[in-house]
Design a protein around this motif. Structure first.
Motif, PDB file in Angstrom:
ATOM      1  N   MET A   1       0.825  -1.183   0.000  1.00 53.33           N
ATOM      2  CA  MET A   1       0.000   0.000   0.000  1.00 53.33           C
ATOM      3  C   MET A   1       0.870   1.247   0.000  1.00 53.33           C
ATOM      4  N   ASN A   2       1.872   1.294   0.861  1.00 49.19           N
ATOM      5  CA  ASN A   2       2.717   2.485   0.937  1.00 49.19           C
ATOM      6  C   ASN A   2       3.428   2.764  -0.375  1.00 49.19           C
ATOM      7  N   ALA A   3       3.867   1.709  -1.045  1.00 49.11           N
ATOM      8  CA  ALA A   3       4.588   1.900  -2.308  1.00 49.11           C
ATOM      9  C   ALA A   3       3.662   2.476  -3.379  1.00 49.11           C
ATOM     10  N   ALA A   4       2.440   1.953  -3.453  1.00 48.55           N
ATOM     11  CA  ALA A   4       1.493   2.441  -4.465  1.00 48.55           C
ATOM     12  C   ALA A   4       1.090   3.885  -4.188  1.00 48.55           C
ATOM     13  N   THR A   5       0.805   4.195  -2.940  1.00 48.59           N
ATOM     14  CA  THR A   5       0.426   5.558  -2.578  1.00 48.59           C
ATOM     15  C   THR A   5       1.585   6.520  -2.817  1.00 48.59           C
ATOM     16  N   SER A   6       2.778   6.108  -2.438  1.00 46.80           N
ATOM     17  CA  SER A   6       3.959   6.938  -2.645  1.00 46.80           C
ATOM     18  C   SER A   6       4.203   7.201  -4.128  1.00 46.80           C
ATOM     19  N   LEU A   7       4.043   6.167  -4.933  1.00 46.38           N
ATOM     20  CA  LEU A   7       4.222   6.327  -6.384  1.00 46.38           C
ATOM     21  C   LEU A   7       3.199   7.298  -6.953  1.00 46.38           C
ATOM     22  N   ALA A   8       1.943   7.164  -6.550  1.00 49.76           N
ATOM     23  CA  ALA A   8       0.899   8.062  -7.051  1.00 49.76           C
ATOM     24  C   ALA A   8       1.191   9.509  -6.663  1.00 49.76           C
ATOM     25  N   LEU A   9       1.624   9.715  -5.425  1.00 47.37           N
ATOM     26  CA  LEU A   9       1.936  11.079  -4.977  1.00 47.37           C
ATOM     27  C   LEU A   9       3.151  11.647  -5.703  1.00 47.37           C
ATOM     28  N   ARG A  10       4.168  10.798  -5.931  1.00 42.45           N
ATOM     29  CA  ARG A  10       5.354  11.271  -6.666  1.00 42.45           C
ATOM     30  C   ARG A  10       5.006  11.636  -8.096  1.00 42.45           C
ATOM     31  N   ILE A  11       4.178  10.818  -8.745  1.00 45.45           N
ATOM     32  CA  ILE A  11       3.774  11.115 -10.124  1.00 45.45           C
ATOM     33  C   ILE A  11       3.044  12.454 -10.189  1.00 45.45           C
ATOM     34  N   CYS A  12       2.112  12.673  -9.245  1.00 52.18           N
ATOM     35  CA  CYS A  12       1.392  13.949  -9.216  1.00 52.18           C
ATOM     36  C   CYS A  12       2.336  15.113  -8.948  1.00 52.18           C
ATOM     37  N   LEU A  13       3.246  14.934  -8.019  1.00 47.92           N
ATOM     38  CA  LEU A  13       4.183  15.995  -7.685  1.00 47.92           C
ATOM     39  C   LEU A  13       5.053  16.374  -8.882  1.00 47.92           C
ATOM     40  N   PHE A  14       5.678  15.384  -9.497  1.00 47.81           N
ATOM     41  CA  PHE A  14       6.553  15.677 -10.632  1.00 47.81           C
ATOM     42  C   PHE A  14       5.778  16.201 -11.830  1.00 47.81           C
ATOM     43  N   SER A  15       4.569  15.683 -12.053  1.00 47.14           N
ATOM     44  CA  SER A  15       3.742  16.195 -13.149  1.00 47.14           C
ATOM     45  C   SER A  15       3.391  17.657 -12.908  1.00 47.14           C
ATOM     46  N   GLY A  16       3.004  17.978 -11.672  1.00 47.81           N
ATOM     47  CA  GLY A  16       2.667  19.362 -11.347  1.00 47.81           C
ATOM     48  C   GLY A  16       3.850  20.296 -11.515  1.00 47.81           C
ATOM     49  N   ILE A  17       5.018  19.856 -11.088  1.00 43.41           N
ATOM     50  CA  ILE A  17       6.219  20.692 -11.223  1.00 43.41           C
ATOM     51  C   ILE A  17       6.573  20.905 -12.692  1.00 43.41           C
ATOM     52  N   ILE A  18       6.475  19.845 -13.490  1.00 44.83           N
ATOM     53  CA  ILE A  18       6.784  19.968 -14.920  1.00 44.83           C
ATOM     54  C   ILE A  18       5.806  20.919 -15.603  1.00 44.83           C
ATOM     55  N   VAL A  19       4.515  20.793 -15.277  1.00 43.01           N
ATOM     56  CA  VAL A  19       3.519  21.675 -15.887  1.00 43.01           C
ATOM     57  C   VAL A  19       3.730  23.119 -15.430  1.00 43.01           C
ATOM     58  N   LEU A  20       4.065  23.317 -14.143  1.00 40.59           N
ATOM     59  CA  LEU A  20       4.358  24.675 -13.678  1.00 40.59           C
ATOM     60  C   LEU A  20       5.572  25.267 -14.383  1.00 40.59           C
ATOM     61  N   ALA A  21       6.614  24.469 -14.566  1.00 43.54           N
ATOM     62  CA  ALA A  21       7.808  24.954 -15.269  1.00 43.54           C
ATOM     63  C   ALA A  21       7.472  25.313 -16.710  1.00 43.54           C
ATOM     64  N   LEU A  22       6.661  24.469 -17.343  1.00 37.71           N
ATOM     65  CA  LEU A  22       6.234  24.762 -18.714  1.00 37.71           C
ATOM     66  C   LEU A  22       5.425  26.056 -18.753  1.00 37.71           C
ATOM     67  N   GLY A  23       4.566  26.240 -17.763  1.00 36.96           N
ATOM     68  CA  GLY A  23       3.785  27.472 -17.692  1.00 36.96           C
ATOM     69  C   GLY A  23       4.650  28.700 -17.498  1.00 36.96           C
ATOM     70  N   LEU A  24       5.715  28.562 -16.708  1.00 35.75           N
ATOM     71  CA  LEU A  24       6.631  29.691 -16.517  1.00 35.75           C
ATOM     72  C   LEU A  24       7.380  30.017 -17.803  1.00 35.75           C
ATOM     73  N   VAL A  25       7.792  28.984 -18.521  1.00 34.20           N
ATOM     74  CA  VAL A  25       8.501  29.204 -19.786  1.00 34.20           C
ATOM     75  C   VAL A  25       7.576  29.890 -20.794  1.00 34.20           C
ATOM     76  N   LEU A  26       6.320  29.479 -20.795  1.00 30.70           N
ATOM     77  CA  LEU A  26       5.363  30.026 -21.759  1.00 30.70           C
ATOM     78  C   LEU A  26       4.565  31.201 -21.206  1.00 30.70           C
TER      79      LEU A  26
END
Length: 87
Positions: A1-26
């Motif tokens: 359970m911890n591994a799946a939850t951790s993976l889901a949170l990491r994916i959301c975190l990195f996706s959000g950061i990438i989209v924010l960086a893209l938004g800053l560039v654009l």
């Protein structure tokens, strides 16, 4: 359970950061601000995704006590989202 939850949170975190960086560039273009809002939205819903991941795992494990607890938490989050939209 911890591994799946951790993976889901990491994916959301990195996706959000990438989209924010893209938004800053654009940000010079008209749609850069919209991309920034999407990045913020991804970061805001990431805890909800973590709870949903845990909920699915608990159902698969048939741990009904904690499924009830997760259900209440999901309901509280859903009500708060609806109330914030209607505000």
């Amino acid at each position: 359970m911890n591994a799946a939850t951790s993976l889901a949170l990491r994916i959301c975190l990195f996706s959000g950061i990438i989209v924010l960086a893209l938004g800053l560039v654009l940000s010079d273009q008209d749609y850069g601000r919209d991309i920034l809002w999407v990045g913020i939205l991804i970061l805001v819903i990431s805890p909800f995704v973590g709870v949903l991941t845990t909920y699915v795992y608990l159902i698969s494990e048939k741990d009904w006590k904690w499924v009830k607890v997760a259900s209440v938490l999901i309901a509280v989050i859903a009500v708060s989202i609806v109330m914030s939209i209607l505000k």
